[in-house]
Design an enzyme around this catalytic site. Structure first.
Site, PDB file in Angstrom:
ATOM      1  N   HIS A 236       0.842  -1.286   0.008  1.00 44.34           N
ATOM      2  CA  HIS A 236       0.013  -0.048   0.054  1.00 44.34           C
ATOM      3  C   HIS A 236       0.762   1.201  -0.109  1.00 44.34           C
ATOM      4  O   HIS A 236       1.603   1.648   1.009  1.00 44.34           O
ATOM      5  CB  HIS A 236      -0.900   0.089   1.112  1.00 44.34           C
ATOM      6  CG  HIS A 236      -1.797   1.323   1.232  1.00 44.34           C
ATOM      7  ND1 HIS A 236      -2.960   1.306   0.387  1.00 44.34           N
ATOM      8  CD2 HIS A 236      -1.842   2.209   2.222  1.00 44.34           C
ATOM      9  CE1 HIS A 236      -3.613   2.445   0.707  1.00 44.34           C
ATOM     10  NE2 HIS A 236      -2.774   3.039   1.933  1.00 44.34           N
TER      11      HIS A 236
ATOM     12  N   ASP B  17       0.838   5.139   0.074  1.00 40.93           N
ATOM     13  CA  ASP B  17       0.204   6.355  -0.120  1.00 40.93           C
ATOM     14  C   ASP B  17       0.907   7.545  -0.937  1.00 40.93           C
ATOM     15  O   ASP B  17       2.165   7.827  -0.756  1.00 40.93           O
ATOM     16  CB  ASP B  17       0.169   6.649   1.501  1.00 40.93           C
ATOM     17  CG  ASP B  17      -0.629   6.108   2.209  1.00 40.93           C
ATOM     18  OD1 ASP B  17      -1.897   5.523   1.755  1.00 40.93           O
ATOM     19  OD2 ASP B  17      -0.277   5.473   3.237  1.00 40.93           O
TER      20      ASP B  17
ATOM     21  N   ASP C 109      -7.805   1.214   2.071  1.00 40.78           N
ATOM     22  CA  ASP C 109      -7.681   2.263   3.143  1.00 40.78           C
ATOM     23  C   ASP C 109      -8.376   3.443   3.308  1.00 40.78           C
ATOM     24  O   ASP C 109      -8.382   4.208   4.159  1.00 40.78           O
ATOM     25  CB  ASP C 109      -6.043   2.718   2.908  1.00 40.78           C
ATOM     26  CG  ASP C 109      -5.621   3.265   4.396  1.00 40.78           C
ATOM     27  OD1 ASP C 109      -5.989   2.975   5.349  1.00 40.78           O
ATOM     28  OD2 ASP C 109      -4.463   4.017   4.079  1.00 40.78           O
TER      29      ASP C 109
ATOM     30  N   ASP D 177       1.518  -1.182   4.560  1.00 46.85           N
ATOM     31  CA  ASP D 177       2.034   0.085   3.983  1.00 46.85           C
ATOM     32  C   ASP D 177       3.329  -0.068   3.592  1.00 46.85           C
ATOM     33  O   ASP D 177       4.395  -0.637   4.198  1.00 46.85           O
ATOM     34  CB  ASP D 177       1.767   1.081   5.168  1.00 46.85           C
ATOM     35  CG  ASP D 177       0.423   1.254   5.354  1.00 46.85           C
ATOM     36  OD1 ASP D 177      -0.502   0.799   4.775  1.00 46.85           O
ATOM     37  OD2 ASP D 177       0.369   2.464   6.265  1.00 46.85           O
TER      38      ASP D 177
ATOM     39  N   HIS E 101      -6.528   9.579  -0.235  1.00 45.82           N
ATOM     40  CA  HIS E 101      -7.205   9.599   1.027  1.00 45.82           C
ATOM     41  C   HIS E 101      -6.500   9.983   2.079  1.00 45.82           C
ATOM     42  O   HIS E 101      -6.772   9.883   3.450  1.00 45.82           O
ATOM     43  CB  HIS E 101      -7.760   8.081   1.352  1.00 45.82           C
ATOM     44  CG  HIS E 101      -6.416   6.791   1.264  1.00 45.82           C
ATOM     45  ND1 HIS E 101      -6.150   6.198   0.243  1.00 45.82           N
ATOM     46  CD2 HIS E 101      -5.539   6.465   2.171  1.00 45.82           C
ATOM     47  CE1 HIS E 101      -5.276   5.449   0.475  1.00 45.82           C
ATOM     48  NE2 HIS E 101      -4.725   5.672   1.688  1.00 45.82           N
TER      49      HIS E 101
HETATM   50 ZN   LIG Z   1      -3.385   4.652   2.864  1.00 45.10          ZN
END
Ligand SMILES: [Zn+2]
Length: 1151
Positions: free
Chosen positions: A168, A170, A282, A419, A563
């Site tokens: 994941h 971000d 998420d 993550d 997000h």
């Molecule tokens: Zn995230």
């Protein structure tokens, strides 16, 4: 006239017939009762007979009541019709077919009417009514329950496990997008190439195209070929294919779709692949608007994760964690998409292999002793060896089997990742090699009835669908949304609905600027091709540079839908990075707008010359930095006319008030084309709340702007006293005022006058406000409808217990909200002018203004509310604005999801205060049988209706501490923050009662139009003072407005397939046909029309624009989604279906 009298007589006849028939029916029933009475034997049956007679009389009475009600309804509708004729509205405004019934009168609402009768499947609101939200301890699966199974359960159908490796990433959170890329993401992707290529059994999924495309740009041809080979072999899958894994609460559907389109277009161009499964593990709650877009983009399946733990548990018990997610408003299965909800607390390994995190953590081999990560449950993983493989395999299988019991099929999805995982090469080794040993063990032991392997998401869904069709079963359908999310206890994630409101507003400013620029740029290119006749562009026009600016702006807006971006949940420096991107994109888009407008407006096109350093036009305002609000530039006026160019980015003819700041208290505005003078007013620019500037003045004039037009106005300095100036009255209880203004008539209210309610009115509405605070108290419509609507401001604090409010969580104290009070009474300033009047209240922490426009169109029907908030002096406080009305809505209200649809909400006493807050991107309303109060907003924030009649939005929050979700800081970077709304009170007729489940409601047509104007204000540009100015003429691309319910979502130039980074001739035409409320027929009728048919001729709608080619496509314009050549030829006349509530996408070439 003919039609009118015929309809009247029909209705009168109808009433008469019903009355006669019901009387006849009553007589018949009475006779039957009498006959039966005679047939009965007397004596012992008298008692029985009497009681039966009594029953019959009761039934008759009931029947009579029903009839009375029916007659009354008919009479009402007759009166209503008569009234509307007498007002001269001529009934309703339908472009085709005359009106008979109510549903026909407002054809677009037919769909919603159908839905009210036929609700099937599970409705999430009903689940909420059902659940106790008692949060008992579930044992190993803390928020769940003990799961049992029989060893022989899988004897006939083996358990089929797909272990799906994921990482994941971000695009910004604790580090910036670029920071993460350098430190982690590029290593992950580099290693992926090597490690997947080593063994064809290994798999991986990837979601964020923003990162993937950045990496792609840096790798060589050989590596690119490897990527394509892995994709082709099904070892690597790109899931969702969005630019980011978008937030689903604060994001607007324009931006949600745009980021999806950007990702899908990139995938098609560079990789020749398309996504088929969605992956959203998420985002903090999930919206059906997202599932609608995914389905429309051609995806079949999707995974969601952050859902309230009590809802997960309920679905797990029912084995309905997999379902067909249907749109609330859709009576067909057209919008259905298969959705898998992850059952446990998180998407990390401890919470994905099965219910027991202490066991699952032992199968996250990245946490092997000696590596950097550990298991908080204190039992570390062991490397798989020949000695322990049996024990380890059975331990893992037990978890798999328990998890499988929560699903209706023996196919099991087990994500493997977290993550930013798989950064180091060794992590790939430990995960892949240890799991492979376990899988091999399962293979060697057929008596275990399990087949486990690495898989992609599509591998899993393919197996699931095969199993479902073999078993002849289908998944249940579900309607509703997954807000508000709680991950544990009373930790509701409703804080992020408002966190960093400055940037939530900046997001929408960029969105509006991008849409306007896309449309004007596409029209400019089409005009240029037509002008030349040979399809070529104007040589001097920097089409390629502009397209690069557009592309960068699309990507910056897309990035901000992440997000942790629009949610306001990133670290301070990351927020500045996002803000800078948004800011630069707005500036660059303005250049594209100006130069496109320049070419379009020139009468003699040969005079066109592009000079980047000396643009032909300027905007009428300046944004100085990423964290500052726009400031109007003061225009110097002379006796020579100064040209103002106003762009109307909406598809409607609109009457707008254009506002500029000038250096003279007297000015004259004319339409440059016709010379017609425009109604104008001059008001003060307030240097301080009671001190008017002597150098700057605000000029407002009423502009009639055709759809998508550029209109030119001339402003000149006028003789002293010739312009209409606003008159001011001040009110401040207690303290005398020192008022200063040379140019305006200013008075101060004194004596009993100072205690009388302040009132403003136009021909549609009258308002009353408190003389002390200036805050609104009451509204009256021209129809006679009166509603109390009191505006209040409130503070929320945070709880004194350990878990306090932060960027994600809203954790108010038990005392709830406290009414805002200030030691000093506010300064109240009332302005009265011919174009608008307003009441401004200047409090210490905010300036609040309510404005009423004296306009005929829809702009005169609502109140404009604006707030300027500054809470930088506060500690752990949140400021909210509440409307307290006497609308009898009970505990129900409606808030929008992503500006795309309305969702019913129920305020529940069994939930904590923070659970009753919901996201609001553009609107919310409360209603009863005769009225509806809508609050339309230009930015996203949290909304609640805590008590009947109330509607409340959270304006800003300042929180000193982290709320333990990984961010590691509070939210203290508050700024001077603006928010803008329209408040609309409307009469309603009927439709008050709810029919089965949650009723589907829409905004009224009037509210849709107001919302459109609010979110897409006119854009004003200024030409320089220059007597050599070339001759300009207005640009009017459309003959008439689009129908009121058809929204031009975008007109987006697509990238050239041959020449990268250049615009092609193809344009994505995106139309959204909105659903609207049936209960409120606008009076007087609106200027635009709507049609009774789904069928629409696009050539007619966009006349005189011509579409040389037009193909319906998927929502992200992937080529394989384009309709076939034969289908296209069959509809040469460009007649197409636009269904209510649906977005339609077309690939067009504009002639
Ligand atoms: Zn995230």
């Amino acid at each position: 006239m003919m039609k009118r009298s015929r309809l009247m007589s029909l209705l009168v006849g109808g009433v008469f017939c019903v009355a006669v028939m019901s009387l006849y029916r009553m007589l018949e029933l009475m006779q039957r009762a009498e006959l039966q009475q005679h047939r009965e034997k007397p004596a012992e049956q008298v008692d029985q007979g009497l009681s039966r007679l009594q029953q019959k009389i009761d039934r008759l009475e009931h029947l009579l009541n029903d009839n009375n009600r029916m007659v009354a309804t008919l009479r009402d509708s007759l009166l209503h019709r008569k009234a509307s004729w007498e007002k001269g509205g001529g009934g309703v405004n339908v472009s085709s077919d005359s009106a008979h019934s109510r549903a026909n009168a407002l054809p677009g609402c037919r769909l919603a009417e159908e839905m009210k009768d036929g609700t099937d499947g599970v409705q999430l609101l009903d689940v909420y009514d059902l659940l106790p939200f008692d949060n008992p301890d579930g044992g190993a699966w803390k928020q769940g329950f003990e799961i049992s199974y029989h060893d022989n359960q899988w004897a006939n159908q083996p358990l089929e496990v797909f272990l799906v490796p994921h990482s994941h990433n971000d695009p910004g959170w604790l580090k910036t997008f670029d920071g993460y890329y350098q430190d982690q993401t590029r290593h992950i992707l580099d290693n992926m190439l090597v490690r997947l290529s080593e063994d064809s059994r290994r798999k991986m999924i990837w979601a964020e195209i923003s990162y993937f495309s950045k990496w792609w740009n840096e790798i060589d041809e050989q590596k690119r070929e490897m990527v394509k080979r892995l994709l082709g072999a099904g070892q690597l899958e790109l899931v969702t294919g969005g630019w980011v894994m978008a937030d689903e609460a604060n994001s607007h559907y324009f931006a949600l779709l745009d980021q999806l389109m950007e990702g899908h277009q990139w995938m098609q161009r560079h990789l020749g692949v398309r996504p088929s499964s969605g992956w959203a593990i998420d985002p903090f709650g999930h919206s059906p608007s997202m599932s609608y877009l995914l389905k429309g983009a051609g995806l079949r399946d999707m995974v969601i994760q952050r859902v309230h733990y009590a809802v997960k548990k309920h679905f797990a018990r029912q084995q309905t964690l997999e379902f067909l997610w249907r749109q609330s408003w859709d009576s067909s299965p057209r919008s259905d998409i298969t959705c898998h909800m992850m059952p446990f607390y998180s998407y990390d390994v401890p919470h994905t292999c099965g219910p027991n995190p202490a066991v699952c953590c032992q199968f996250d081999f990245h946490r092997l002793p000696g590596r950097r990560v550990m298991c908080p449950w204190k039992i570390p993983p062991q490397p798989i060896t020949e000695q322990n493989v049996q024990e380890r395999a059975l331990l893992l299988l037990d978890q798999y089997r328990q998890k499988s019991r929560l699903f209706s099929s023996p196919v099991l999805l087990v994500p493997l990742g977290d993550d930013f995982r798989f950064v180091e090469s060794s992590e790939w080794d430990v995960q892949f090699s240890n799991y492979q040993k376990l899988f091999d063990y399962f293979d060697q032991h057929p008596e275990l009835h399990v087949k486990a392997r690495f898989g992609t998401l599509s591998d899993y869904f393919l197996a699931l669908h095969q199993h479902l069709s073999a078993a002849g079963t289908t998944l249940p359908t579900l309607r509703g949304d997954f807000f508000t999310y709680a991950d544990r206890d009373d930790h509701y994630w409703s804080g992020y609905f408002t966190s960093r409101p400055f940037y939530k507003r900046l997001d929408r400013t960029l969105e509006a600027t991008l849409r306007a620029t896309e449309i004007l740029f596409s029209l400019t290119l089409a005009e240029m091709r037509r002008f030349h006749g040979d399809g070529h562009l104007v040589a001097d026009f920097p089409a390629r540079d502009h397209f690069l600016h557009l592309t960068a702006a699309r990507r910056n807006l897309a990035l901000f839908q992440h997000h942790d971006a629009v949610t306001g949940t990133a670290r301070d420096p990351v927020v500045v990075d996002y803000g800078t991107r948004l800011f630069h994109s707005i500036l660059n888009l303005r250049q594209v707008l100006q130069s496109s407008a320049h070419w379009l407006l020139l009468l003699d096109k040969s005079q066109y010359h592009h000079d980047q350093l000396k643009p032909f036009m300027q905007m009428d305002d300046v944004i100085a930095a990423q964290d500052s609000l726009p400031q109007k530039t003061t225009l110097t006026l002379t006796d020579e006319p100064r040209s103002l160019i106003v762009f109307n980015p909406t598809e409607q003819l609109r009457t707008s008030v254009v506002s500029v700041v000038i250096d003279s208290p007297d000015a004259h505005v004319v339409d440059a084309e016709t010379g017609r003078p425009m109604a104008a007013q001059i008001s003060a620019v307030w240097a301080e709340p009671s001190k008017a500037s002597t150098e700057a003045f605000q000029l407002d004039f009423v502009a009639q702007l055709p759809p998508l037009s550029l209109v030119i106005y001339h402003v000149t300095r006028a003789s002293v006293g010739s312009a209409q100036r606003v008159q001011y009255t001040f009110n401040r209880h207690g303290n005398p005022l020192t008022l200063k203004s040379e140019h305006f008539q200013v008075s101060s209210l004194e004596g009993p006058e100072a205690d009388a309610p302040l009132s403003l009115s136009n021909k549609h509405v009258q308002i009353w406000s408190s003389p002390e605070s200036g805050l609104l108290q009451k509204l009256r419509l021209q129809s006679g409808l009166v509603r109390q609507v009191q505006v209040q401001f409130l503070w929320y604090g945070t709880t004194s217990s350990r878990d306090k409010s932060g960027a994600y969580l809203f954790m108010p104290g038990p005392e709830g909200a406290q009414l805002y009070s200030s030691s000093e009474p506010p300064l109240v300033r009332v302005s009265r002018g011919p174009i608008f009047s307003d009441i401004t209240s200047c409090f210490r922490h905010f300036t609040h203004r309510v404005r009423l426009y004296h306009l005929d169109g829809h702009a005169g029907r609502s109140l404009e509310i604006s707030n300027m908030v500054d809470i930088r002096s506060e500690i752990n406080r949140e400021l909210s604005m509440r409307l307290v009305s006497n609308v009898a809505n009970g505990n129900r209200f409606y808030s929008d999801l992503n500006g795309f649809q309305m969702q019913q909400r129920r305020t529940l006493a069994k939930l904590p205060l923070q659970a009753n807050f919901y996201p609001m991107s553009s609107s919310a309303f409360v209603q009863d049988s005769v009225s509806r109060m809508s609050l339309l907003s230009a930015q996203s924030q949290a909304v609640a209706a805590l008590r009947p009649g109330e509607l409340e939005v959270v304006l800003d929050r300042r929180l000193q501490q982290d709320d333990n979700r990984g961010l590691g800081q509070g939210v203290t970077d508050n700024k001077l923050t603006a928010s803008l709304y329209q408040l609309l009170l409307e009469d309603r007729r009927g439709g008050a009662q709810e029919v089965g489940g949650a009723s589907v409601e829409h905004l009224s047509l009037l509210a849709h139009l107001n919302s459109l104007s609010l979110c897409h204000p006119p854009i004003t540009m200024v030409a320089p003072i220059n007597d050599q100015l070339p001759k300009l003429h207005p640009f009017l691309p459309l003959h008439s407005s689009l129908p009121c319910d058809v929204h031009l979502l975008n007109l987006r130039t697509l990238e050239d397939t041959q020449e990268a980074g250049s615009p092609s001739q193809e344009v994505a035409l995106l139309l959204h046909r909105k659903g609207f409320d049936c209960g409120s027929a606008p009076q007087p009728s609106l200027e635009c029309t709507w049609s009774a048919h789904e069928e629409v001729n696009l050539d007619d709608l966009f006349s005189p624009l011509r579409f040389r080619s037009l193909r319906r496509s998927g929502l992200t314009l992937l080529r394989e989604d384009d309709e076939s050549e034969t289908a296209r030829q069959q509809q040469q006349r460009h007649i197409t279906h636009l269904r209510p509530m649906e977005i339609s996408a077309f690939r067009v070439e504009i002639d």
